[in-house]
Scaffold this motif. Structure first.
Motif, mmCIF file in Angstrom:
data_model
loop_
_atom_site.group_PDB
_atom_site.id
_atom_site.type_symbol
_atom_site.label_atom_id
_atom_site.label_comp_id
_atom_site.label_asym_id
_atom_site.label_seq_id
_atom_site.Cartn_x
_atom_site.Cartn_y
_atom_site.Cartn_z
ATOM 1 N N VAL A 49 0.865 -1.180 0.000
ATOM 2 C CA VAL A 49 0.000 0.000 0.000
ATOM 3 C C VAL A 49 0.901 1.228 0.000
ATOM 4 O O VAL A 49 1.784 1.364 0.841
ATOM 5 C CB VAL A 49 -0.937 0.037 1.219
ATOM 6 N N GLU A 50 0.655 2.117 -0.949
ATOM 7 C CA GLU A 50 1.492 3.291 -1.121
ATOM 8 C C GLU A 50 0.625 4.533 -1.241
ATOM 9 O O GLU A 50 -0.358 4.537 -1.986
ATOM 10 C CB GLU A 50 2.327 3.112 -2.391
ATOM 11 N N VAL A 51 0.968 5.586 -0.494
ATOM 12 C CA VAL A 51 0.283 6.866 -0.604
ATOM 13 C C VAL A 51 1.134 7.778 -1.483
ATOM 14 O O VAL A 51 2.335 7.939 -1.252
ATOM 15 C CB VAL A 51 0.050 7.501 0.773
ATOM 16 N N MET A 52 0.500 8.392 -2.483
ATOM 17 C CA MET A 52 1.217 9.207 -3.462
ATOM 18 C C MET A 52 0.606 10.598 -3.556
ATOM 19 O O MET A 52 -0.589 10.801 -3.310
ATOM 20 C CB MET A 52 1.145 8.558 -4.848
ATOM 21 N N THR A 53 1.422 11.552 -3.961
ATOM 22 C CA THR A 53 0.927 12.898 -4.259
ATOM 23 C C THR A 53 0.185 12.881 -5.594
ATOM 24 O O THR A 53 0.235 11.897 -6.349
ATOM 25 C CB THR A 53 2.085 13.899 -4.340
ATOM 26 N N SER A 54 -0.467 13.992 -5.914
ATOM 27 C CA SER A 54 -1.162 14.070 -7.194
ATOM 28 C C SER A 54 -0.184 14.027 -8.366
ATOM 29 O O SER A 54 -0.569 13.732 -9.502
ATOM 30 C CB SER A 54 -1.999 15.347 -7.267
ATOM 31 N N GLY A 55 1.100 14.302 -8.083
ATOM 32 C CA GLY A 55 2.115 14.217 -9.116
ATOM 33 C C GLY A 55 2.745 12.843 -9.238
ATOM 34 O O GLY A 55 3.667 12.651 -10.047
ATOM 35 N N GLY A 56 2.260 11.875 -8.434
ATOM 36 C CA GLY A 56 2.752 10.505 -8.530
ATOM 37 C C GLY A 56 3.969 10.206 -7.683
ATOM 38 O O GLY A 56 4.549 9.121 -7.792
ATOM 39 N N ARG A 57 4.354 11.120 -6.802
ATOM 40 C CA ARG A 57 5.518 10.893 -5.953
ATOM 41 C C ARG A 57 5.086 10.203 -4.664
ATOM 42 O O ARG A 57 4.144 10.635 -3.999
ATOM 43 C CB ARG A 57 6.198 12.221 -5.623
ATOM 44 N N ALA A 58 5.805 9.134 -4.292
ATOM 45 C CA ALA A 58 5.465 8.401 -3.076
ATOM 46 C C ALA A 58 5.829 9.208 -1.840
ATOM 47 O O ALA A 58 6.907 9.813 -1.773
ATOM 48 C CB ALA A 58 6.188 7.061 -3.043
ATOM 49 N N CYS A 59 4.915 9.247 -0.859
ATOM 50 C CA CYS A 59 5.223 9.892 0.409
ATOM 51 C C CYS A 59 6.226 9.039 1.178
ATOM 52 O O CYS A 59 6.295 7.820 0.981
ATOM 53 C CB CYS A 59 3.948 10.074 1.228
ATOM 54 N N PRO A 60 7.010 9.613 2.078
ATOM 55 C CA PRO A 60 8.008 8.845 2.827
ATOM 56 C C PRO A 60 7.374 7.710 3.628
ATOM 57 O O PRO A 60 6.187 7.716 3.933
ATOM 58 C CB PRO A 60 8.625 9.895 3.748
ATOM 59 N N ARG A 61 8.228 6.782 4.010
ATOM 60 C CA ARG A 61 7.817 5.591 4.767
ATOM 61 C C ARG A 61 6.839 4.744 3.973
ATOM 62 O O ARG A 61 5.989 4.067 4.533
ATOM 63 C CB ARG A 61 7.200 5.989 6.105
ATOM 64 N N ASN A 62 6.939 4.799 2.660
ATOM 65 C CA ASN A 62 6.072 4.010 1.795
ATOM 66 C C ASN A 62 6.927 3.171 0.879
ATOM 67 O O ASN A 62 8.073 3.532 0.594
ATOM 68 C CB ASN A 62 5.189 4.940 0.946
ATOM 69 N N PRO A 63 6.433 2.083 0.324
ATOM 70 C CA PRO A 63 5.104 1.546 0.616
ATOM 71 C C PRO A 63 5.107 0.661 1.860
ATOM 72 O O PRO A 63 6.147 0.155 2.271
ATOM 73 C CB PRO A 63 4.814 0.706 -0.629
ATOM 74 N N GLY A 64 3.939 0.487 2.462
ATOM 75 C CA GLY A 64 3.783 -0.531 3.484
ATOM 76 C C GLY A 64 3.658 -1.879 2.798
ATOM 77 O O GLY A 64 2.928 -2.015 1.807
ATOM 78 N N ARG A 65 4.364 -2.864 3.290
ATOM 79 C CA ARG A 65 4.413 -4.149 2.591
ATOM 80 C C ARG A 65 4.281 -5.311 3.574
ATOM 81 O O ARG A 65 4.818 -5.268 4.676
ATOM 82 C CB ARG A 65 5.733 -4.271 1.826
ATOM 83 N N ALA A 66 3.565 -6.345 3.150
ATOM 84 C CA ALA A 66 3.418 -7.572 3.940
ATOM 85 C C ALA A 66 3.472 -8.761 2.996
ATOM 86 O O ALA A 66 3.010 -8.672 1.852
ATOM 87 C CB ALA A 66 2.097 -7.567 4.716
ATOM 88 N N SER A 67 4.053 -9.867 3.469
ATOM 89 C CA SER A 67 4.236 -11.050 2.623
ATOM 90 C C SER A 67 3.586 -12.273 3.242
ATOM 91 O O SER A 67 3.502 -12.398 4.470
ATOM 92 C CB SER A 67 5.729 -11.319 2.410
ATOM 93 N N PHE A 68 3.151 -13.200 2.386
ATOM 94 C CA PHE A 68 2.615 -14.475 2.835
ATOM 95 C C PHE A 68 3.748 -15.422 3.211
ATOM 96 O O PHE A 68 4.894 -15.282 2.759
ATOM 97 C CB PHE A 68 1.781 -15.133 1.731
#
Length: 456
Positions: free
Chosen positions: A127-146
């Protein structure tokens, strides 16, 4: 005419009696369903019978259906505090966010594969939060694995104001949710639950800005008292409340139980889990991830997780004690400290590995013992510009009461509604005796009608 089952007749009588009471007080009809009895009389989540399918994840009440887009152009809006339901196959889905310039925002996604689905270590959720310009906000993305098992999998993206000027302004942002699946993994679309949580801004000039010099403790002092029955829930929405003490439950191979613990500012949590002997179908067996325990934050971010092997006879593990809950933990570079940043309900997911069924009786539950230690605090809460409770954070008297009684969130909400309605009844001039007579009269009347219907 079909006979009415006694349990249904009793429930109908009780509900109607409460309806009579509410109508007499000039209120809309109200109903509160008491939790079912657990193994030792305690409240219990609904579970399937021996040999049946494992219980499915319970979605949030009132969750809204949504369809994520393939690009930002058509992304639907997600509002804070509203749960949403979508389905997600391998690939990306994009959603729109309208954020202010003061709050920290968390966007969580919980992916729910069906029992028996094929997953592997290469499968993950981001899960990644991005600006309207497509830039990822810091501490992203949040990731989890099976791992080996198709368990509910949660990941969180976030917008933090303190780190990046490009993500501080108010306006339109986007959340991108990505599912990656290996070539041998199940590629069907699975349900995914989405939730945006907004942590209010701290009062100007009052919040810490530096990381604390703390680390998780290696060995909590877990209690050894006699266990009390508490049946866990199917997910975050119906997780069973627990507190300090020893709790007893049961797990079948491939099953995950969820519990929740209120942690206030300054408090630390220690967790231990044990599974006893199973009914073996083979003389020997082993599952490398036979028992796993995961701890999640109030915004559903992973704090810590541990796993251990299980041979059908005995297994146990202990998670390191968490850091004290503190606002400044969000600035820590220590993976297990950074998520313990806000007071509220912390969630515990315990899984008995599906591989265990290869050498045990699948229909026979395995006894589970949970040991909980809560120490420290509560400390003084940080100064926020808004109350935390409305945003889904913080710990209050009602939360402590729910943990003491072992209530799920829906049960606690129903109990609060019931208590509020009864206060209105009392305020309308009804004495206790009149209330009891109304309830008793409704029960007797409906029981007689139900008896006549059952014998006709």
């Amino acid at each position: 005419m079909d006979r009415v089952r006694p349990g249904l007749r009793t429930a109908s009588a009780g509900a109607a009696a409460l309806g009579l009471l509410a109508l007499s007080a000039g209120l809309p009809g109200m109903a509160y369903a008491a939790p079912a009895a657990g193994p030792s009389g305690g409240p219990s989540a609904a579970v399937s019978g021996p040999g049946g399918a494992l219980p499915e994840y319970r979605p949030a009440a009132g969750a809204k259906p949504v369809r994520g887009a393939s690009s930002t152009a058509d992304a639907p809006l997600l509002e804070a505090g509203t749960p949403y339901e979508d389905t997600l196959g391998p690939g990306e889905r994009v959603y729109r966010l309208g954020l202010d310039d003061a709050s920290t925002v968390y966007v969580s996604a919980v992916l729910r594969p069906p029992a028996g689905a094929r997953v592997g270590y290469g499968d993950h959720l981001e899960v990644e939060v991005m600006t309207s310009g497509g830039r990822a906000c810091p501490r992203n993305p949040g990731r989890a694995s099976f791992g080996y098992d198709p368990v509910p999998l949660g990941a969180v993206g976030q917008r933090r104001l303190a780190e990046d000027a490009e993500c501080q302004g108010a306006g339109t942002y986007y959340a991108k949710v990505t599912r990656t699946a290996g070539k041998d993994s199940d590629r069907a679309a699975w349900p995914v639950e989405l939730l945006v949580m907004r942590e209010p801004a701290p009062a100007a000039g009052t919040a810490p800005t530096a990381a604390p010099s703390v680390r998780p403790s290696a060995s909590p002092a877990l209690p050894g008292t006699n266990p009390v029955a508490r049946t866990g829930g199917t997910g975050f929405n119906d997780a069973r409340a627990v507190g300090p003490g020893v709790w007893r439950d049961h797990l079948r191979p491939g099953q995950t139980r969820f519990y929740r613990v209120p942690l206030d500012w300054g408090q630390q949590l220690g967790i231990g889990a044990e599974v006893a002997g199973a009914r073996m179908t083979k003389e020997y067996g082993s599952a490398s991830e036979g028992l796993t325990v995961a701890l999640y934050s109030p915004y559903r971010g992973l704090v810590d997780a541990e796993g251990t092997s299980y041979d059908g006879k005995q297994a146990a593990l202990t998670l390191p004690k968490t850091a004290p809950v503190a606002y400044e933990n969000r600035f820590s570079s220590v993976r297990e400290v950074e998520p313990v940043r806000v007071a509220g309900w912390y969630y515990i997911a315990v899984t008995l590995g599906g591989k265990v069924r290869e050498f045990t009786e699948d229909a026979t539950p395995v006894p589970l013992t949970l040991r909980m230690e809560v120490t420290g605090g509560p400390a003084k809460a940080p100064a926020y510009e808004e109350g935390l409770a409305a945003a889904g954070f913080g710990v209050g008297a009602a939360d402590r009461a729910a943990a003491k009684e072992g209530l799920t969130a829906p049960e606690a909400a129903a109990a609060r509604d019931d208590a509020s309605a009864m206060r209105v009844v009392a305020g309308a001039g009804f004495g206790t005796g009149a209330v009891l007579l109304l309830v008793l009269g409704g029960w007797i009347l409906l029981a007689r009608r139900g008896g006549a219907a059952g014998t006709s």
